[in-house]
Enzyme design. Structure first.
Site, PDB file in Angstrom:
ATOM      1  N   ASP A  46       0.657  -1.336  -0.268  1.00  0.00           N
ATOM      2  CA  ASP A  46       0.061   0.214  -0.130  1.00  0.00           C
ATOM      3  C   ASP A  46       1.384   1.274   0.630  1.00  0.00           C
ATOM      4  O   ASP A  46       1.860   1.262   0.340  1.00  0.00           O
ATOM      5  CB  ASP A  46      -1.304  -0.127   1.504  1.00  0.00           C
ATOM      6  CG  ASP A  46      -1.989   0.892   1.276  1.00  0.00           C
ATOM      7  OD1 ASP A  46      -2.397   1.611  -0.346  1.00  0.00           O
ATOM      8  OD2 ASP A  46      -2.523   1.134   2.282  1.00  0.00           O
ATOM      9  N   GLY A  52      -0.297   5.383  -4.250  1.00  0.00           N
ATOM     10  CA  GLY A  52      -0.575   6.506  -4.628  1.00  0.00           C
ATOM     11  C   GLY A  52       0.012   7.666  -3.879  1.00  0.00           C
ATOM     12  O   GLY A  52      -0.066   8.645  -4.579  1.00  0.00           O
ATOM     13  N   ASN A  71     -10.242  -3.042  -5.051  1.00  0.00           N
ATOM     14  CA  ASN A  71      -9.641  -2.839  -6.163  1.00  0.00           C
ATOM     15  C   ASN A  71     -10.388  -1.883  -7.567  1.00  0.00           C
ATOM     16  O   ASN A  71     -10.556  -0.568  -8.195  1.00  0.00           O
ATOM     17  CB  ASN A  71      -8.394  -2.288  -6.580  1.00  0.00           C
ATOM     18  CG  ASN A  71      -7.707  -2.180  -5.588  1.00  0.00           C
ATOM     19  OD1 ASN A  71      -6.459  -2.567  -4.952  1.00  0.00           O
ATOM     20  ND2 ASN A  71      -7.781  -1.667  -4.190  1.00  0.00           N
TER      21      ASN A  71
HETATM   22  C1  IPE Z   1      -1.093   0.017  -3.424  1.00  0.00           C
HETATM   23  O1  IPE Z   1      -1.240   1.155  -3.507  1.00  0.00           O
HETATM   24  C2  IPE Z   1      -0.970  -0.302  -4.776  1.00  0.00           C
HETATM   25  C3  IPE Z   1      -2.637  -1.542  -4.994  1.00  0.00           C
HETATM   26  C4  IPE Z   1      -3.493  -1.456  -4.375  1.00  0.00           C
HETATM   27  C5  IPE Z   1      -3.012  -1.964  -6.422  1.00  0.00           C
HETATM   28  P1  IPE Z   1      -2.269   2.491  -3.657  1.00  0.00           P
HETATM   29  O2  IPE Z   1      -2.829   3.050  -5.059  1.00  0.00           O
HETATM   30  O3  IPE Z   1      -3.841   2.425  -2.795  1.00  0.00           O
HETATM   31  O4  IPE Z   1      -2.296   3.933  -3.164  1.00  0.00           O
HETATM   32  P2  IPE Z   1      -2.520   4.867  -1.972  1.00  0.00           P
HETATM   33  O5  IPE Z   1      -3.059   3.671  -0.459  1.00  0.00           O
HETATM   34  O6  IPE Z   1      -3.678   5.569  -2.847  1.00  0.00           O
HETATM   35  O7  IPE Z   1      -1.514   5.438  -1.018  1.00  0.00           O
HETATM   36 MG    MG Z   2      -4.090   2.120  -0.413  1.00  0.00          MG
END
Ligand code: IPE
Ligand code: MG
Length: 227
Positions: A2, A5, A50
């Protein structure tokens, strides 16, 4: 895995860049685990939930999944790594399903680490699909519903016949499971770190394993710690 993003947002980059950087952390983690005798590594790549993200992000993640399957399989093979994919793959394109099936086939006789990718996976989904299979066996008269045991459910889970999960690591500072494994982690040790997934590295993994090695696992019993 995690925090992709947030890693990108902190740098004023599009989220996709965070996911790309996350792939590097995947590569480093797979290599480090495989070189250090880990029997099985399960990566939560894409949860059942997701798919409710924007179409653009789901597409980015799907494309990345395909690209990684295509680019990494021969490397996995060289390193004697087996591959298993758990989750409802019907969400993904035919091209991804075919690439996944051929990677699994190529790597099937390898004897080193088992790499498991959880894709469109949810612990609740897993328990539900196992329950359906047990219900079917009841209908067919193979099992009397009064005799259903936890073993009957375990046998039909995605990780049936795999080594038990010793350590669960979640990055990015969130202290929750987000529907990962659930059944399989009944007695797993948990390790939470603030490190965002793209910054996760072999040395971060070593810290997690060191912490794990200091834990006293009792599995519900009151055994004294072995010296
Ligand atoms: C994890 O990073 C990757 C996946 C869920 C595929 P995120 O996309 O959840 O990143 P944040 O939580 O928004 O920082
Ligand atoms: Mg995340």
């Amino acid at each position: 895995m995690d925090g992709n993003g947030r890693w990108a947002q902190k740098r004023l980059l599009p989220r996709a860049r965070g996911h790309q950087k996350g792939v590097k952390a995947v590569r480093d983690t797979v290599r480090h685990c495989s070189e250090n005798g880990v029997a099985m590594l399960t990566l939560f790549a894409f949860s059942s939930e997701n798919k409710n993200r924007s179409g653009e992000e789901v597409l980015t993640l799907s494309k990345l999944f395909l690209a990684v399957l295509k680019s990494e399989t021969s490397k996995l093979h060289k390193n004697n790594i087996k591959l298993k994919i758990i989750g409802d793959m019907s969400l993904f394109s035919k091209e991804i399903q075919v690439a996944a099936a051929s990677a699994i086939e190529l790597l099937q006789n390898n004897t080193g680490m088992a790499l498991v990718i959880a894709a469109n996976y949810g612990g609740q989904w897993d328990i539900t699909q196992a329950t359906k299979k047990v219900a079917q066996l009841c209908v067919e008269g193979e099992i009397d519903y009064k005799d259903i045991s936890s073993d009957d459910i375990s046998k039909h889970l995605s990780l049936a016949n795999e080594p038990s999960v010793d350590l669960l690591i979640r990055t990015s500072g969130e202290i929750r499971l987000s529907n990962f494994l659930l059944w399989d982690i009944a007695y797993s040790e948990m390790y939470f770190t603030d490190v965002l997934w793209p910054d996760f590295s072999a040395s971060e993994l070593d810290i997690a394993v060191k912490t794990y090695n200091q834990r006293h696992r009792r599995f519900g019993t009151r055994q004294e710690k072995a010296q």
